[in-house]
Scaffold this active site. Structure first.
Site, PDB file in Angstrom:
ATOM      1  N   GLY A 168       5.374  -1.194   2.689  1.00  0.00           N
ATOM      2  CA  GLY A 168       4.259   0.135   2.730  1.00  0.00           C
ATOM      3  C   GLY A 168       5.050   1.670   2.371  1.00  0.00           C
ATOM      4  N   HIS A 187       0.745  -1.328   0.217  1.00  0.00           N
ATOM      5  CA  HIS A 187       0.075   0.074   0.615  1.00  0.00           C
ATOM      6  C   HIS A 187       1.020   0.918  -0.088  1.00  0.00           C
ATOM      7  CE1 HIS A 187       0.456   0.824   4.318  1.00  0.00           C
ATOM      8  NE2 HIS A 187       0.491   0.015   4.598  1.00  0.00           N
ATOM      9  N   ASP A 188       0.389   2.358  -1.100  1.00  0.00           N
ATOM     10  CA  ASP A 188       0.940   2.920  -1.007  1.00  0.00           C
ATOM     11  C   ASP A 188       2.431   3.675  -1.050  1.00  0.00           C
ATOM     12  OD1 ASP A 188      -1.074   5.270   0.432  1.00  0.00           O
ATOM     13  OD2 ASP A 188      -0.804   3.875   2.148  1.00  0.00           O
TER      14      ASP A 188
END
Length: 262
Positions: free
Chosen positions: A139, A121-122
């Protein structure tokens, strides 16, 4: 017309260009958008609010747009955005973002992403990168243009890797990697410059010489980071042809949050 195999399950709300192909037993969710000329192999799951651009080749057995592996995620409408002309090989996992970090995972254009790569994520992967088999991005990782990552490498959350850097096989990347550097190992160490990559991208001899001097200032002269940065900034005047390279390095060092790889 869109070429969708009879066994594929494509939600009627998904937006697929007429030239998209979808292989057997693949599932495409309702919030997915896929651009012209992209092909999706067999047994893929593409879900979430995922946008995929044009002329990508996504091989079989991929999970694209699944919820992030973050216990704080509670179903918020976050995104995954993939650009154009990417190759994504088998068994890769790309996750949506989480709200507290911008809520968006991005992959740019012309990336070569090999089997079993994980993009958490991200993360933000720029353009023209090469990620070898079993590359794992935790992340919030940032990979700039033309980064090369060797197989079986793990990159710690919040790490940034500068443009044209190369990370060797089976490395543990826990600190930011400045542009142009060649690093490997566990613990990670800077081995020199990614000279082969720079020559392949037609860097002039003057630019490569200036980059070598930046490497010496950072790693070979026993300087503090502030002193090394001052010396690097001076190179822009001494070698005008390398002014953009100096500016790139200066910006990276100013923004580094985890300390730089030594």
């Amino acid at each position: 017309m869109t070429q969708i195999h009879p066994t594929a399950l494509v939600d009627p709300s998904a937006e697929l260009d007429d030239s998209v192909s979808v292989g057997p037993y693949t599932i495409v969710g309702p919030h997915v958008k896929i651009g012209a000329g992209t092909s999706i192999g067999a047994h893929c799951v593409i879900e979430g609010r995922t946008t995929i651009g044009a002329h990508n080749r996504i091989f079989q057995f991929n999970s694209i747009g699944a919820v992030p592996q973050d216990k704080k995620y509670a179903g918020e409408p976050t995104e995954l955005i993939i650009g154009n002309h990417n190759t994504i090989r088998e068994f890769c996992t790309f996750n949506l973002g989480v709200p507290g970090a911008g809520g968006r995972t991005t992959v740019g254009d012309h990336n070569w992403i090999m089997a079993y790569t994980h993009i958490a994520h991200d993360c933000h992967v720029a353009n023209h990168t090469t990620l070898a088999n079993n590359t794992t991005l935790a992340g919030h990782v940032l990979l700039a243009d033309w980064v090369t990552v060797g197989g079986l490498t793990g990159i710690h959350q919040f790490v940034s890797v500068g443009a044209h850097a190369m990370i060797g096989f089976a490395s543990a990347v826990t600190q930011d990697v400045p542009p142009y550097m060649l690093v490997d190992g566990n613990p990670l160490a800077v081995r020199g410059l990614n000279t082969v990559g720079l020559r392949r991208r037609d860097f002039s001899a003057a630019r490569i010489a200036a980059i070598k001097q930046m490497h010496r200032l950072l790693y070979r002269q026993g300087l503090t980071l502030d002193a090394a940065r001052a010396g690097i900034d001076a190179l822009a005047t001494e070698t005008p042809e390398a002014a953009e390279d100096v500016a790139l390095m200066s910006r990276f060092l100013s923004a580094a949050t985890r300390g730089i790889a030594r």
